[in-house]
Design an enzyme around this catalytic site. Structure first.
Site, PDB file in Angstrom:
ATOM      1  N   ARG A 243       0.878  -1.167   0.000  1.00  0.00           N
ATOM      2  CA  ARG A 243       0.000   0.000   0.000  1.00  0.00           C
ATOM      3  C   ARG A 243       0.914   1.215   0.000  1.00  0.00           C
ATOM      4  NH1 ARG A 243      -0.940   4.635   3.554  1.00  0.00           N
ATOM      5  NH2 ARG A 243      -3.117   5.235   3.366  1.00  0.00           N
ATOM      6  N   LEU A 244       0.832   2.042  -1.027  1.00  0.00           N
ATOM      7  CA  LEU A 244       1.722   3.178  -1.230  1.00  0.00           C
ATOM      8  C   LEU A 244       1.083   4.424  -0.630  1.00  0.00           C
ATOM      9  CD1 LEU A 244       2.484   2.392  -4.982  1.00  0.00           C
ATOM     10  CD2 LEU A 244       3.842   1.697  -2.992  1.00  0.00           C
ATOM     11  N   ASP A 245       1.686   4.951   0.417  1.00  0.00           N
ATOM     12  CA  ASP A 245       1.107   6.064   1.162  1.00  0.00           C
ATOM     13  C   ASP A 245       1.131   7.350   0.342  1.00  0.00           C
ATOM     14  OD1 ASP A 245       0.248   7.286   3.799  1.00  0.00           O
ATOM     15  OD2 ASP A 245       2.092   8.405   3.448  1.00  0.00           O
ATOM     16  N   GLU A 282      -2.659   5.066  -2.077  1.00  0.00           N
ATOM     17  CA  GLU A 282      -3.510   6.059  -1.421  1.00  0.00           C
ATOM     18  C   GLU A 282      -3.308   7.367  -2.172  1.00  0.00           C
ATOM     19  OE1 GLU A 282      -4.153   8.463   2.779  1.00  0.00           O
ATOM     20  OE2 GLU A 282      -2.163   7.833   2.122  1.00  0.00           O
ATOM     21  N   ASP A 307     -11.502   7.383  -0.821  1.00  0.00           N
ATOM     22  CA  ASP A 307     -12.032   8.134   0.320  1.00  0.00           C
ATOM     23  C   ASP A 307     -13.454   8.615   0.078  1.00  0.00           C
ATOM     24  OD1 ASP A 307      -9.866   7.850   1.986  1.00  0.00           O
ATOM     25  OD2 ASP A 307      -8.928   9.747   1.442  1.00  0.00           O
ATOM     26  N   VAL A 309     -15.958   7.033  -1.073  1.00  0.00           N
ATOM     27  CA  VAL A 309     -16.916   6.045  -0.576  1.00  0.00           C
ATOM     28  C   VAL A 309     -17.051   6.200   0.932  1.00  0.00           C
ATOM     29  CG1 VAL A 309     -17.438   3.593  -0.328  1.00  0.00           C
ATOM     30  CG2 VAL A 309     -16.430   4.439  -2.454  1.00  0.00           C
ATOM     31  N   HIS A 310     -15.905   6.287   1.606  1.00  0.00           N
ATOM     32  CA  HIS A 310     -15.958   6.474   3.061  1.00  0.00           C
ATOM     33  C   HIS A 310     -16.729   7.735   3.430  1.00  0.00           C
ATOM     34  CE1 HIS A 310     -14.536   8.513   6.725  1.00  0.00           C
ATOM     35  NE2 HIS A 310     -14.676   7.302   7.257  1.00  0.00           N
ATOM     36  N   HIS A 311     -16.375   8.854   2.797  1.00  0.00           N
ATOM     37  CA  HIS A 311     -17.007  10.121   3.152  1.00  0.00           C
ATOM     38  C   HIS A 311     -18.526  10.070   2.923  1.00  0.00           C
ATOM     39  CE1 HIS A 311     -12.997  11.297   3.549  1.00  0.00           C
ATOM     40  NE2 HIS A 311     -12.849  12.120   2.539  1.00  0.00           N
TER      41      HIS A 311
END
Length: 580
Positions: A243-245, A282, A307, A309-311
């Protein structure tokens, strides 16, 4: 003979301090220095002296830092570990369920070996891939991991390099793949000796620190430093994905972006190893080029966090509208992300005060390329008090959120403890030995949250050991009825997703959503995910013809009716076929 090599293009002299001895290195025209020393045993400590400096520095490519990021490096034999995962064929992303874990707070033991003791819990939950927050060497004993400075070394308090290998080996033995979070966009504030060796950094800053030199003079070895690091985790530690920050902070103006170059090399390594390897980015850009195939002009990464979807789900369930939640929270907005992945796909962002994102081509980019979550480390830990969504919502709405994510066309991810509505917060914590740095971090954290409307007094001190201790999962909660009920729900929901392929179908153009102000129905092939957000019971039309055979016995999952009466704040999966 053991070779020691280091890149130091501006140095006029480089020496190796190995035990009591000092050895001169020879320069090469490309800026690399090298020497070979006989009779060097694994476990020997060493460091480098540049020019006439008296301060010995750790190796930029050190595989082990037993004394922390400021101490000498240690010779490590990468081939000595005895793996037992010869039969492991990998774990691809499509159809998988991810589980995000911070090793230091997953268990009170705070080590890889302690985490192994809880892996059977993840097997019973139905997890396919466990994603661990960064484990490279950081300053202090406990930290989120994003302050890493020893990119090639494994954080010693967790168990060092062999500890990570034991963890990966144990995961593979249980059929679980491993995703490792890596940070290439900045370095931590303490222990970063890279600029002493060469131009690893360039002028300018991102949110977290100095920019990495990806495109300036002498940037070829810097890019190689990053790519070699990524390949090391996948090859030598048998990790299945990275997972690439915050890749939006990788400032790279080259014609071939670092991410595309990395994607090409990882695909080549996957071919050599004979197992799938994934890159998950990300990104704050809402740019589908990250996951668009290279043949179609994209970077060819496997997936990216979504993000939006989360929001959309968070704002709808909680009613929060502050900060970046300003544009989210309607059922119409949720319908858009469930069918098009991004809410901001070229639309105006109130938070950014500009237009943002671009549309996803649903014919080229399937939904599994977007990682969706109800909670993650950022969305919990970057709240003032680190409160989980279960601290605010009713158990019913928590279940609604889980159902929306786990029946979506995306790759779902859980945050550790979410599956039982953990009562412990997950707060921002550090353990910088330097008191001035610790005080500066705490002050900066309070100022950041004050700008978002949280009283500074509500923000816990990151340096206070109790902030870290509060964030450790309490596994005794599993014995309490309310938590056990949520866990049963998650297990059954994940099993349902796996047994009904339509609920994991990644084709975005096959998702349809009907909805009103406080209800919605998501069409997933033969199934309908019906949601009642109202505080009262209500009857909702399902549409279509009900199937004759009930597919589950527990309320809240599958029913066979033309319409359904749902309790307040609840959801159900309904089996039916299209009318006519």
């Amino acid at each position: 003979m053991t070779a020691f090599e280091v890149w130091a293009p501006a140095a006029e002299r480089v020496r190796l301090r190995l035990g009591p001895g000092v050895h001169e290195l020879s320069a090469r025209p490309d800026g690399w220095w090298r020497t070979e020393v006989g009779d060097v045993e694994p476990g020997s400590d060493y460091a480098y002296l540049l020019d006439d400096d008296t301060e010995a520095l750790p190796d930029p490519r050190s595989r082990r830092q037993p004394y922390g990021v400021h101490g000498p490096s240690r010779v490590y034999d990468q081939a000595a570990f005895r793996w037992t995962d010869d039969g492991w064929t990998g774990r691809a992303l499509p159809g998988s369920v991810l589980y995000e874990m911070h090793v230091g707070t997953f268990t009170p033991g705070a080590t890889f070996d302690a985490a192994v003791e809880r892996l059977d819990h993840l097997v019973a939950l139905g997890v396919d891939l466990v994603e661990i927050l960064p484990v490279n060497a950081v300053n202090g004993t406990h930290n989120w991991g994003y302050d890493g400075v020893g990119w090639y070394a494994v954080h010693e308090p967790y168990g060092g390099p062999d500890g990570l290998k034991r963890f990966v080996d144990a995961c593979h033995g249980r059929g679980i793949g491993v995703v490792l979070d890596v940070v290439y966009n900045h370095l931590g504030p303490s222990g970063n000796y890279l600029p002493r060796f060469g131009p690893y950094l360039k002028q300018g800053r991102n949110t977290w620190g100095d920019l990495v030199n990806l495109d300036g003079p002498d940037s070829d070895p810097v890019r190689r430093y990053i790519i070699d690091n990524a390949l090391m985790w996948l090859r030598d530690y048998h990790v299945d994905a990275l997972r690439l920050d915050a890749v939006h902070a990788l400032a790279d103006t080259r014609a071939t972006h670092l991410l595309e170059e990395l994607s090409v090399e990882v695909d080549a390594l996957a071919s050599r190893l004979g197992r799938p390897l994934s890159l998950i980015a990300e990104s704050d850009l809402n740019d589908p080029r990250l996951v668009t195939p290279r043949a179609a002009g994209g970077y060819g990464l496997t997936a990216q966090w979504d993000d939006d979807v989360h929001h959309s789900v968070h704002a709808l369930l909680t009613g929060e509208r502050q900060g970046y939640y300003a544009d989210f929270g309607s059922t119409e907005g949720l319908a858009k992300v469930l069918t098009r992945a991004f809410f901001h796909d070229g639309t105006y962002s109130t938070f950014r005060r500009r237009h943002h994102g671009r549309p996803v081509d649903r014919r080229q980019v399937p939904g599994y390329r977007f990682v969706a979550f109800l909670q993650d480390h950022d969305q919990v830990g970057n709240r003032a008090t680190g409160d989980r969504i279960s601290a605010t919502l009713s158990p019913g709405l928590c279940k609604v959120g889980a159902m929306l994510i786990l029946t979506s066309p995306f790759t779902p991810m859980l945050f550790m403890g979410e599956e039982w509505a953990a009562g412990t917060p997950w707060q921002f914590f550090t353990s910088h030995p330097e008191s001035e740095l610790g005080a500066a971090v705490a002050a900066g954290r309070r100022a950041e949250f004050a700008a978002h409307g949280w009283p500074p007094g509500d923000v816990p001190d990151p340096q206070d050991p109790s902030t870290y201790e509060r964030s450790i999962l309490d596994w005794s909660e599993l014995d309490k009825p309310a938590h056990a009920e949520i866990l049963r729900f998650y297990r059954k929901l994940i099993a349902l997703r796996r047994s009904r392929p339509e609920l994991a179908d990644p084709r975005l153009d096959r998702v349809r959503v009907d909805g009103g102000q406080d209800w919605l129905t998501v069409h997933r092939g033969r199934y309908r995910v019906v949601v009642n957000l109202a505080p009262v019971r209500r009857t909702l039309a399902v549409g279509g013809v009900p199937l004759d055979v009930p597919l589950a016995t527990e309320p809240g999952f599958v029913f066979a009716r033309r319409e359904i009466t749902l309790p307040a704040e609840s959801a159900a999966v309904v089996a039916c076929v299209p009318a006519g």
